[in-house]
Scaffold this active site. Structure first.
Site, PDB file in Angstrom:
ATOM      1  N   GLU A 276     130.762 -70.768  -8.216  1.00 44.08           N
ATOM      2  CA  GLU A 276     131.973 -71.372  -8.761  1.00 44.08           C
ATOM      3  C   GLU A 276     132.070 -72.864  -8.475  1.00 44.08           C
ATOM      4  OE1 GLU A 276     133.381 -69.849 -10.875  1.00 44.08           O
ATOM      5  OE2 GLU A 276     133.026 -67.739 -10.456  1.00 44.08           O
TER       6      GLU A 276
ATOM      7  N   HIS B  55     127.523 -71.357 -15.826  1.00 48.88           N
ATOM      8  CA  HIS B  55     127.203 -70.132 -15.081  1.00 48.88           C
ATOM      9  C   HIS B  55     125.951 -69.433 -15.614  1.00 48.88           C
ATOM     10  CE1 HIS B  55     130.241 -69.566 -12.099  1.00 48.88           C
ATOM     11  NE2 HIS B  55     131.255 -69.577 -12.949  1.00 48.88           N
TER      12      HIS B  55
ATOM     13  N   HIS C 233     132.377 -74.560 -18.305  1.00 44.07           N
ATOM     14  CA  HIS C 233     132.289 -73.853 -17.022  1.00 44.07           C
ATOM     15  C   HIS C 233     131.481 -72.562 -17.174  1.00 44.07           C
ATOM     16  CE1 HIS C 233     134.014 -72.737 -13.003  1.00 44.07           C
ATOM     17  NE2 HIS C 233     133.719 -71.526 -13.448  1.00 44.07           N
ATOM     18  N   GLU C 234     131.816 -71.775 -18.182  1.00 46.52           N
ATOM     19  CA  GLU C 234     131.136 -70.489 -18.352  1.00 46.52           C
ATOM     20  C   GLU C 234     129.679 -70.663 -18.777  1.00 46.52           C
ATOM     21  OE1 GLU C 234     132.785 -68.178 -17.071  1.00 46.52           O
ATOM     22  OE2 GLU C 234     134.623 -69.370 -17.034  1.00 46.52           O
TER      23      GLU C 234
ATOM     24  N   GLY D 249     140.783 -66.412 -16.616  1.00 44.52           N
ATOM     25  CA  GLY D 249     140.684 -67.365 -17.715  1.00 44.52           C
ATOM     26  C   GLY D 249     139.513 -67.021 -18.609  1.00 44.52           C
ATOM     27  N   ALA D 250     138.372 -66.739 -17.977  1.00 40.91           N
ATOM     28  CA  ALA D 250     137.168 -66.381 -18.714  1.00 40.91           C
ATOM     29  C   ALA D 250     136.188 -65.751 -17.736  1.00 40.91           C
ATOM     30  CB  ALA D 250     136.542 -67.611 -19.382  1.00 40.91           C
ATOM     31  N   MET D 251     135.151 -65.100 -18.265  1.00 42.19           N
ATOM     32  CA  MET D 251     134.144 -64.458 -17.425  1.00 42.19           C
ATOM     33  C   MET D 251     132.774 -64.683 -18.030  1.00 42.19           C
ATOM     34  SD  MET D 251     133.309 -62.829 -14.793  1.00 42.19           S
ATOM     35  CE  MET D 251     131.617 -62.427 -14.399  1.00 42.19           C
ATOM     36  N   GLU D 252     131.827 -65.107 -17.166  1.00 43.68           N
ATOM     37  CA  GLU D 252     130.533 -65.622 -17.604  1.00 43.68           C
ATOM     38  C   GLU D 252     129.480 -64.576 -17.885  1.00 43.68           C
ATOM     39  OE1 GLU D 252     130.409 -65.775 -12.975  1.00 43.68           O
ATOM     40  OE2 GLU D 252     131.880 -66.123 -14.564  1.00 43.68           O
ATOM     41  N   ASN D 253     129.842 -63.347 -18.220  1.00 45.27           N
ATOM     42  CA  ASN D 253     128.850 -62.305 -18.473  1.00 45.27           C
ATOM     43  C   ASN D 253     127.673 -62.870 -19.266  1.00 45.27           C
ATOM     44  OD1 ASN D 253     130.974 -60.326 -17.615  1.00 45.27           O
ATOM     45  ND2 ASN D 253     131.845 -60.931 -19.583  1.00 45.27           N
TER      46      ASN D 253
END
Length: 989
Positions: free
Chosen positions: A432, A413, A409-410, A373-377
């Site tokens: 998470e 993080h 959410h991201e 869905g997404a990535m918190e880089n």
């Protein structure tokens, strides 16, 4: 996408060990060779005897020599007895493990890196070639390493990369001779053997040149594309979590090996490169590539490799403050909502966490092809388009809310995961679970009308309780060894259960203790790594000051029972005549035949009790089987509730009299005296308790009778979710009409009240109710619903320009599309397919793709599944799981999806990649409705034949089998009971 002529995985390395570097040849005489051979065999025998002696008599010893590191994990056993799942209460993580008997040496390798060499910083130069026929990249890097122990080798990670050269130098730029460079492909290790030794407490430079492929598997450094003005445009993006940074550059690819990164990207002049940090400058000195320039980025703060990111594209952006949202040019207008809420949520988090966001910018990028869905880089958050881009008048209210949640959410993080990172993946849930819980706070801060804090129950808590009822579930904190096992725990347990126990912990500690301890924990561990015990210690220290816990009890003692054990309890309360309550606990399992083994499963359970007068009291079930709460409820009080607002992660059962009193209270307008969250809890608990045989179905179904008067979203969502299980069990039987009649009777009045038309400024939860109720009414075949949906779809078909003229309510489009396609034939399907291909809005694409699976024509569904596995069909690789799940949800398509998966198993694995996390989704959705022994046995046989190929989906397959067996048992034991209830229930007019 178009395939190039190069191998996608640089598979020129062999499957075990490939060597690079110089090779020296020595010649010897024949007689000398014989003598050496005899000596060799004598040494081999002596070595064997010594090894046997040492392994028999000596204790375990840690050794950081990579060539001797092996690990044997305990065989995965069915988690029936809790003492088998209760891990040692002192959580420690080391890079080495005790030695093991020789017979296990080849079974499970230790994939952990030695700890005596750690990276301090990386300088990475990458040149991606983003053009058809040459989807490759060239790279070189210099890693500054810290050495804490004399060593004659350097071990780091590399996967699917071709290593051209390796050099090692000391801090004075003096060369250290490299003897050999080899790959241990099983462990994805790049091992650099040296002629001499690196000295302890010294720093060295490791210089590596390498090449790789911009793959089309949506992992590592990969390629994506989109079409604009009939021209295919390419881009390169990254997705590294959990173990794929090593596919982009050799690195120490474990979360504990934090380092600083200085990234330099060569790009074509008509493109843009972005990375975690801001760009410092751009230079034209790209050798032999006059159309390229170098973008140089500021050095990062210390971070883990899985958070490194870069994107090279021709995207454009809109900005607000330090926020920029990037998208393909024709979709940029859809970024306004994200760039509006992003700064608001960030500001809320800065106050909530008590720490300012530490980076100078945040880029959020909508990637056309994206696996997650997404990535918190850190500083460069990547998203699938549908969870970042919103188009007013086309995207639904639910899509808008989902975007707010994913952004929240991201951003959570950036503190929990990026600033403070778990030492190893067994504590993934710290990342998470916290981000999942905090996202509800962040979304609520943007728009309280969404009632996110109530929605948590049906979105997270209830969903995790379903999965965690299986024997094949796993503890939140679980030992993981290889990449498949790591990817396997990115599931509802780590996310939703993790979030739920955090919410529960906040409830029994209190807001103040929880909040202050959280801030203290982050400040003490910032830029470092942590384990769950570090958090427990901080929370305990803070709780002691105001005595939030029982005497001499730590947060660790309580929470270990929730994180280190599988499952959760069902708490049963029996009221005595004098008002005492007897409360006991046992593990809730779908298969109660194993209940005899659950006596060892005990939790610290926070008990909250509310009586009919609204009085609330609290107590603890202190990891004991049963307690007596004296005078808990006044004898004349008609009913009571346990688990107020369902803060606790457990189910509640009552004596029969209290259930009947609660059911009576719900009738008419009496339900309003009970909070909507507890009404949702009662429905969810009762139906699931009945499913497993803890409660009679007569009582459970009687709880649903009051729904004719229910108007709140959360109870209705809980009801529909649970009734849909019965829907699945009845849909292939000859008694579905009885189920359908009852369901229509309880939702008809609400359906009539809601209508297809929204009012201006409606409460968002009423909009969600409309979506749920009307959708289910149409699925049940309510005539008025079907006629309205079909008419609206036909009006859309008859419009002059359907791609630009669509008057269907965005919140009801999925219902309208699905109903019309189900009721229609090929013409309706083809019309929707063309709209899917032509729409520029990703959220609309998702709705259309899901609706295309509603056809009742087998051949159309077969073609649909076939297209999902076909390059350039228009269905992106990341949407394959959606296609399978949607076809499986269709009663006509469920068997078809399963057969298609079996027949095309090898093709699917090749297309998605053997370790793709999409495989889990395909397995789960394709077996979702199994409820016969024939289906169970067929899947069991298939699984046993292909078990070695399931990879990351092994646990999912085990869970699917367990659920299917439970469904089959349910059909034998409870189907007739429910049928009889449906036949005799008084239909509400």
């Amino acid at each position: 996408m178009t395939h190039n002529n190069h191998s996608e995985n640089l598979s020129m390395m062999d499957t075990v060990t490939t060597k690079y570097g110089k090779t020296t040849f020595v010649t010897v005489s024949k007689s000398l060779a014989i003598i050496l051979l005899v000596i060799f065999f004598i040494c081999l025998i002596v070595t064997g005897l010594l090894t046997y002696s040492f392994t028999s008599t000596c204790g375990s010893k840690n050794d950081t020599d990579v060539n001797s590191e092996v690990i044997i994990s305990q065989e995965k056993s069915e988690p029936l007895k809790c003492n088998e799942n209760l891990i040692t209460t002192t959580t420690t993580t080391t890079s080495t493990t005790p030695k093991i008997p020789r017979k296990f040496l080849n079974e499970n390798l230790n994939i952990r890196l030695p700890e005596h060499i750690k990276p301090h910083s990386y300088q990475i130069n990458l040149i991606p070639f983003i053009q058809e026929g040459n989807f490759t990249f060239h790279g070189e890097e210099t890693i500054l390493i810290n050495v804490s122990k004399n060593s004659n080798h350097i071990t780091l990670h590399s996967d699917s990369l071709l290593i051209d050269s390796v050099n090692v130098m000391n801090i004075n730029n003096e060369s250290v001779s490299v003897k050999d460079v080899r790959m241990d492909t099983k462990r994805q290790f790049l091992i650099i053997d040296l002629d001499g030794f690196l000295q302890a407490n010294k720093q060295y430079y490791v210089y590596i040149q390498f090449k790789g492929v911009l793959n089309n598997m949506l992992e590592g450094f990969y390629r994506s594309s989109y079409v604009e003005n009939n021209i295919t445009r390419w881009l390169a993006a990254t997705q590294f979590q959990a173990t794929d940074a090593r596919k982009a550059f050799p690195c120490f690819d474990e979360p504990a090996f934090k380092a600083k990164f200085q990234i330099n990207i060569a790009r074509m002049k008509n493109m843009t490169a972005i990375s975690n940090m801001p760009r410092i400058d751009t230079t034209d000195d790209v050798k032999h590539l006059p159309d390229y320039v170098w973008d140089h980025f500021q050095e990062s703060l210390p971070m883990s490799t899985y958070l490194v990111a870069f994107v090279v594209s021709d995207f454009q952006n809109i900005s607000r403050g330090i926020f920029s949202v990037w998208a393909r040019p024709s979709a940029l207008s859809q970024a306004k909502f994200a760039v509006e809420i992003g700064p608001m949520i960030l500001k809320y988090y800065e106050k909530f966490f008590g720490i300012d966001y530490p980076l100078p910018k945040i880029d959020m990028v909508a990637i056309p092809d994206f696996s997650e869905g997404a990535m918190e880089n850190w500083g460069l958050i990547t998203y699938r388009e549908a969870v970042l881009l919103y188009e007013k008048g086309i995207s639904s209210t639910a899509s808008k809310q989902r975007i707010a949640h994913v952004v929240a959410h991201e951003l959570a993080h950036q503190w929990f995961g990026n600033l403070v990172t778990p030492t190893w993946w067994e504590d993934l849930w710290l990342n998470e679970g916290f981000a999942t819980y905090v996202e509800f706070l962040g979304s609520y801060s943007v728009n309280p009308k969404w009632k996110d804090l109530d929605l948590f129950l049906v979105s997270e808590l209830h969903e995790s309780l379903i999965l965690d009822a299986l024997k094949s579930s796993h503890p939140i904190s679980v030992k993981v060894n290889n990449p498949d096992e790591i990817n396997d725990i990115f599931d509802r347990i780590s996310y939703s259960k993790g979030a739920s126990i955090i919410r529960m912990m906040k409830g029994f500690l209190g807001d103040e203790v929880f909040h202050l301890a959280l801030q203290k924990y982050l400040k003490n561990r910032m830029y470092k790594n942590a384990e769950q015990d570090d958090l427990w210690q901080t929370l305990t220290e803070e709780s002691l000051e105001i005595k939030a816990l029982p005497n001499n009890v730590s947060v660790k003692e309580i929470m270990d029972t929730w994180t280190l054990q599988t499952g959760y309890p069902v708490v049963t309360a029996n009221k005595q005549q004098n008002g005492d309550l007897i409360i006991n606990q046992q593990r809730y399992l779908l298969d109660r035949n194993n209940a005899v083994t659950t006596d060892q499963c005990l939790w610290w359970v926070p008990i909250t009790i509310m009586d009919s007068m609204g009085t609330v009291s609290e107590t603890w079930l202190k990891k004991e089987k049963e307690i007596l709460v004296e005078q808990a409820i006044s004898p004349e009080i008609p009913w009571y509730l346990i688990n107020v607002q369902q803060n606790g992660y457990y189910r509640v059962n009552y004596d029969e009299q209290n259930w009947k009193s609660l059911i009576n209270q719900l009738q008419g307008n009496g339900h309003r005296l009970i909070q909507s969250t507890n009404r949702a809890q009662m429905i969810d608990d009762a139906m699931n308790l009945a499913f497993a045989g803890y409660l009679s179905y007569d009582i459970a179904l009687n709880v649903t009778l009051y729904l004719t008067n229910e108007r709140e979203y959360v109870p209705w969502k809980a009801a529909i979710t649970n009734l849909q299980f019965l829907h699945k069990m009845f849909i292939r039987s000859g008694y579905f009409d009885k189920f359908k009649i009852y369901l229509i009777s309880i939702l008809r009045d609400f359906y009539i009240e809601l209508t297809f038309k929204e009012s201006s400024n409606e409460d968002p939860t009423r909009v969600l109710n409309r979506m749920e109720i009307i959708d289910y009414a149409c699925k049940l075949g309510l005539k008025d619903c079907v006629l309205q949906a079909v008419q609206q779809f036909q009006n859309w078909r008859n419009s002059a320009n359907p791609d630009k003229e669509n008057l269907i309510n965005p919140d009801l489009r999925q219902t309208v599309y699905c109903t019309a396609i189900s009721d229609g034939g090929q013409e309706e399907w083809e019309f929707a397919w063309n709209r899917y291909l032509n729409t520029n809005v990703a959220t609309d694409k998702e709705i259309l793709l899901t609706s295309l699976a509603c056809s009742k024509d087998i051949w159309i569904l077969s073609r649909f599944l076939e297209r999902s596995l076909t390059e350039n069909s228009g269905i992106r690789k990341h949407d394959i799981a959606r296609v399978f799940a949607s076809v499986s949800e269709n009663p006509v398509g469920h068997d078809l999806a399963y057969r298609f998966m079996k027949i095309n198993w090898d093709r699917i694995r090749e297309y998605l990649g053997p370790s793709s996390m999409f495989m889990s989704s395909l397995v789960r959705s394709s077996t979702d409705k199994f409820n016969t022994e024939e289906e169970v046995n067929d899947f069991k046989s298939f699984f046993e034949r292909k078990k070695e190929q399931f990879g990351v989906a092994v646990r999912t397959a085990q869970q699917s089998l367990e659920q299917a067996e439970a469904n089959t048992k349910w059909m034998k034991e409870y189907f007739n009971t429910v049928k009889n209830w449906l036949e005799n229930v008084r239909i509400i007019s």
